[in-house]
Enzyme design. Structure first.
Site, PDB file in Angstrom:
ATOM      1  CG  ASN A  47      -1.986  -1.047   1.164  1.00  0.00           C
ATOM      2  OD1 ASN A  47      -2.406  -1.459   0.091  1.00  0.00           O
ATOM      3  ND2 ASN A  47      -2.428  -1.509   2.325  1.00  0.00           N
ATOM      4  CG  HIS A 133     -10.840  -1.461   7.706  1.00  0.00           C
ATOM      5  ND1 HIS A 133     -10.401  -1.729   8.981  1.00  0.00           N
ATOM      6  CD2 HIS A 133      -9.904  -1.967   6.859  1.00  0.00           C
ATOM      7  CE1 HIS A 133      -9.234  -2.350   8.910  1.00  0.00           C
ATOM      8  NE2 HIS A 133      -8.923  -2.515   7.637  1.00  0.00           N
ATOM      9  CD  GLU A 175     -13.014   1.510   4.326  1.00  0.00           C
ATOM     10  OE1 GLU A 175     -11.837   1.676   3.948  1.00  0.00           O
ATOM     11  OE2 GLU A 175     -13.550   0.390   4.402  1.00  0.00           O
ATOM     12  CB  SER A 179      -9.323  -1.400   2.304  1.00  0.00           C
ATOM     13  OG  SER A 179     -10.279  -2.229   2.947  1.00  0.00           O
ATOM     14  CG  ASP A 204     -10.730   4.637   7.778  1.00  0.00           C
ATOM     15  OD1 ASP A 204      -9.750   5.180   7.214  1.00  0.00           O
ATOM     16  OD2 ASP A 204     -10.635   3.551   8.374  1.00  0.00           O
ATOM     17  CG  HIS A 207      -7.001   2.459   1.367  1.00  0.00           C
ATOM     18  ND1 HIS A 207      -5.885   1.666   1.179  1.00  0.00           N
ATOM     19  CD2 HIS A 207      -7.698   1.878   2.363  1.00  0.00           C
ATOM     20  CE1 HIS A 207      -5.920   0.642   2.015  1.00  0.00           C
ATOM     21  NE2 HIS A 207      -7.011   0.759   2.760  1.00  0.00           N
ATOM     22  CE  LYS A 236      -3.746   1.373   4.654  1.00  0.00           C
ATOM     23  NZ  LYS A 236      -3.991   1.223   6.101  1.00  0.00           N
TER      24      LYS A 236
END
Length: 385
Positions: A47, A133, A175, A179, A204, A207, A236
């Site tokens: 990542n 997540h 998110e 992910s 969140d 990423h 990440k």
């Protein structure tokens, strides 16, 4: 049933379902290549989206921080573990992302668990995207609040759930970039229906931060949304580890009183905070923008090639490019085939993803070269449905 029988049965069930997880020690797990001893593969599982884990200025900043502060923080931030290096980076991060405060956590998992555990009471309701997540869903399940899940990225169903009577307060959880699927949440719609229901929004953006938005400010900035609670992580695009919660002054003070993961955990090493400050400087620089542009080019190159091969992709424009293969045994076999061709991919299986959607999770990074993408695509000819 004895303890040993219970454990043995659970392990046997995982093995029978081709879902048994193992770890493999590597010599180097981030960067263009994954190496193990004398062997190396093109690394499509890390990542480290901007290739910053190997950046000499960031490595040097950690070394300088260790020389100044030592290798550890010495305790919780509420005792002796909160250093001037932590404070400086928190202030930088808050200013960059447009929030009054930032609080550092040892990991994204801890940050999500801490916020949800500290804020929610039994009369409250959490409404979470079904594909959120594990750290978010586990925290919601363990909290005293009622948990309701809405269909992935379905803001209409979210609105319906938020409209149902509730005695307490409501928190929407999602998110920025998911992910396992790599797609983005429709944050403007989600924020609008959450605000209409007088709820708060937690995003969140593990990423998205560093990759999307102005100067890499993330998915929320890209979609012009400012959630009440923003969680960003540094494992990440920042090329390091740790996390932060961005919030108001009052919420920060509240978390300092009631967030047990923050109160009772040893703080990250001050040297790490120094390195994070340098990583932020790189992300905001012209070099950071050039890295994001190179990553976008890699993503476009891969998707064009994968679509021409007839591979089943998700609706992702992020660095996460899953190829759906279906059954667990096929995902494992294909991952091994790809490794034999010199490309390291990871087979992701249930319970991490829904049953029947086992996949090869491909992550692209700035460290890759264009010819690496072509080699990956060439090796994937045999992955067609």
């Amino acid at each position: 049933m004895s303890w040993q029988q219970r454990i043995g049965q659970a392990l046997d069930e995982r093995r029978a379902a081709d879902a048994f997880r193992t770890r493999s020690p590597v010599t180097q797990g981030a960067g263009r290549y994954l190496t193990r001893g004398e062997q190396r593969w093109l690394n499509f599982s890390a990542n480290d989206y901007l290739g910053l884990s190997q950046h000499p200025a960031i490595v040097g900043a950690w070394q300088q921080g260790a020389a100044r502060y030592g290798t550890g923080s010495g305790g919780s931030g509420h005792v002796t573990g909160y250093s001037e290096a932590h404070q400086h980076f928190e202030q930088q991060l808050a200013e960059w992302l447009g929030y009054p405060r930032a609080l550092l956590f040892i990991s994204g998992f801890a940050a999500n668990q801490a916020v949800i555990a500290a804020l929610l009471h039994k009369e409250d309701r959490i409404v979470a995207d079904r594909l959120s997540h594990a750290s978010l869903l586990e925290a919601a399940n363990l909290s005293p609040a009622q948990l309701r899940r809405f269909a992935h990225n379905d803001s209409a169903q979210l609105a319906q759930l938020l409209a149902k009577p509730v005695e307490g307060l409501q928190l929407t959880v999602t998110e920025g970039v998911f992910s396992m699927d790599g797609d983005s949440a429709p944050l403007a719609e989600i924020a609008s229906v959450t605000e209409a229901a007088n709820g708060w929004l937690l995003v969140d953006d593990a990423h998205g931060i560093g990759v999307s938005g102005r100067e890499g400010r993330g998915t929320c900035d890209e979609q012009n949304v400012k959630p009440d609670l923003l969680v960003v992580t540094f494992g990440k695009a920042f090329g390091l580890s740790g996390a932060a919660v961005l919030c108001s002054e009052e919420v920060a003070d509240y978390l300092l009183q009631f967030a047990r993961h923050l109160i009772y955990s040893t703080s990250m090493p001050p040297a790490q905070a120094v390195a994070l400050s340098e990583a932020l400087a790189v992300i905001r620089s012209d070099d950071g923008e050039a890295r994001r542009q190179k990553l976008r080019e890699h993503i476009s190159r891969f998707r064009r090639g994968a679509e021409s091969l007839g591979l089943q992709l998700t609706n992702s424009t992020s660095a996460i490019q899953p190829v759906i293969v279906g059954e667990n045994h096929r995902a494992l076999a294909l991952a091994e085939t790809m490794r034999e061709a010199g490309c390291w991919l990871t087979a992701i299986r249930p319970p991490t993803v829904p049953a029947g959607t086992a996949r090869l999770r491909i992550t692209l990074t700035t460290a890759h070269h264009a010819e690496d993408i072509d080699r990956l695509l060439e090796a994937m000819h045999g992955v067609r449905q």
